[in-house]
Design a protein around this motif. Structure first.
Motif, PDB file in Angstrom:
ATOM      1  N   GLN A  75      -9.645  -4.816   7.782  1.00 49.36           N
ATOM      2  CA  GLN A  75      -9.263  -3.213   7.981  1.00 49.36           C
ATOM      3  C   GLN A  75      -8.865  -2.876   9.315  1.00 49.36           C
ATOM      4  OE1 GLN A  75     -12.980  -1.755   5.084  1.00 49.36           O
ATOM      5  NE2 GLN A  75     -13.360  -1.921   7.161  1.00 49.36           N
ATOM      6  N   GLY A  98     -11.414   3.486   4.818  1.00 37.55           N
ATOM      7  CA  GLY A  98     -12.361   3.189   4.046  1.00 37.55           C
ATOM      8  C   GLY A  98     -13.755   3.609   4.588  1.00 37.55           C
ATOM      9  N   SER A 158     -11.785  -8.263   3.058  1.00 43.23           N
ATOM     10  CA  SER A 158     -10.813  -7.302   3.497  1.00 43.23           C
ATOM     11  C   SER A 158     -10.761  -7.453   5.022  1.00 43.23           C
ATOM     12  CB  SER A 158     -11.366  -6.109   2.996  1.00 43.23           C
ATOM     13  OG  SER A 158     -10.447  -5.038   3.508  1.00 43.23           O
ATOM     14  N   GLY A 187      -6.799  -3.758   3.989  1.00 39.40           N
ATOM     15  CA  GLY A 187      -7.425  -2.345   3.759  1.00 39.40           C
ATOM     16  C   GLY A 187      -7.320  -1.370   4.880  1.00 39.40           C
ATOM     17  N   SER A 188      -8.104  -0.636   5.147  1.00 38.93           N
ATOM     18  CA  SER A 188      -8.022   0.381   6.356  1.00 38.93           C
ATOM     19  C   SER A 188      -9.253   0.843   7.004  1.00 38.93           C
ATOM     20  CB  SER A 188      -7.281   1.625   5.921  1.00 38.93           C
ATOM     21  OG  SER A 188      -7.273   2.626   6.718  1.00 38.93           O
ATOM     22  N   ASN A 202      -2.756   0.914  -4.606  1.00 40.20           N
ATOM     23  CA  ASN A 202      -4.002   0.491  -3.427  1.00 40.20           C
ATOM     24  C   ASN A 202      -5.080   0.007  -4.196  1.00 40.20           C
ATOM     25  OD1 ASN A 202      -2.140   1.635  -1.826  1.00 40.20           O
ATOM     26  ND2 ASN A 202      -3.408   3.388  -1.109  1.00 40.20           N
ATOM     27  N   LYS A 235      -9.093   3.304  -0.203  1.00 37.87           N
ATOM     28  CA  LYS A 235      -9.696   2.141   0.664  1.00 37.87           C
ATOM     29  C   LYS A 235     -11.161   1.761   0.698  1.00 37.87           C
ATOM     30  CE  LYS A 235      -5.345   1.691   2.340  1.00 37.87           C
ATOM     31  NZ  LYS A 235      -4.765   0.435   1.802  1.00 37.87           N
ATOM     32  N   GLY A 237       0.768  -1.170  -0.123  1.00 36.37           N
ATOM     33  CA  GLY A 237      -0.062  -0.082   0.050  1.00 36.37           C
ATOM     34  C   GLY A 237       0.933   1.130   0.021  1.00 36.37           C
TER      35      GLY A 237
END
Length: 237
Positions: A175, A135, A173, A131-132, A106, A150, A84
């Motif tokens: 996160q 998002g 995902s 991911g994160s 990303n 994200k 990322g």
């Protein structure tokens, strides 16, 4: 732990931080692990030696090189996409090329890597994108483009879960919220502000993110797909 014994596993972006913790977790459980790195050659080689894994230099922003690396691994059982990029600042002054590279790493890279892996992946395989929570929530100014990437991952995960579900391939995902890495150290200047949003007021450990990733990739994750597994101490609650 031997739940990944004999499994063919590729981690994209595995030389440092969360990626390195994931490499160690899968390798310790018997997996045959390869991981990519872009610029951290010394860290990558040290990890490869320590974890008995293979390090492969690949820039995720280079679509053709990335696809070739994924294809070269053959029939994967698990693909973890962790590579990322982070670009933050005033959107009126940020360099467009930096934003485009972040989107390439990303968004574009996870899509092309997942699709290429699925061409050869064993039935009941696992595709996991790191991911994160950003998002879902972006409480700080200056990170609109990062949050965009994200959120795009979330749509990709939901869509590919349907595309590959008939083969038992799951797509999810993980996160993370604030996690103690070189990019976001637990004792960094913004830690107190981040902890102010959280119910559990500390950074996560990279090993905790790795454990959640391993659970989803393991036998108990067979019916978890199209999901966003948040591990953030309630940062986004």
């Amino acid at each position: 732990m031997t739940e990944f014994s004999g499994k063919n596993i590729l981690v994209l972006g595995g030389s440092r931080g969360i990626g390195a913790a994931i490499v160690r977790r899968f390798a310790a459980a018997g997996g045959q692990v390869a991981f990519t790195y872009a610029g951290s050659a010394d860290a990558a080689q040290a990890l490869a030696t320590d974890a008995n894994a293979r390090a492969i230099q690949t820039d995720s922003a280079d679509r053709d090189a990335l696809i070739a690396t994924v294809a070269a691994q053959g029939a994967l059982d698990v693909l973890v996409i962790n590579a990322g990029a982070l670009v933050m600042g005033d959107p009126l002054t940020l360099e467009p090329d930096a934003i485009d590279r972040m989107i390439a790493v990303n968004v574009n890279a996870p899509y092309h890597a997942a699709v290429e892996a699925a061409r050869r992946m064993s039935d009941n395989g696992r595709i996991i994108v790191i991911g994160s929570v950003n998002g879902d929530r972006m409480p700080f100014a200056g990170a609109a483009a990062y949050a965009l990437t994200k959120s795009a991952m979330q749509g990709m995960v939901r869509g590919l879960a349907r595309d590959f579900g008939h083969r038992g391939i799951t797509v999810n995902s993980v996160q993370p919220g604030p996690t103690d890495t070189e990019m976001n150290p637990a004792d960094g200047p913004n830690a107190a502000v981040m902890h102010g949003f959280m119910a559990i007021k500390r950074h996560a450990h990279a090993s905790e993110v790795a454990e959640l990733t391993a659970f989803i990739a393991g036998p108990h994750g067979a019916m978890i797909t199209g999901s966003l597994q948040t591990i953030d101490g309630a940062f986004g609650a």
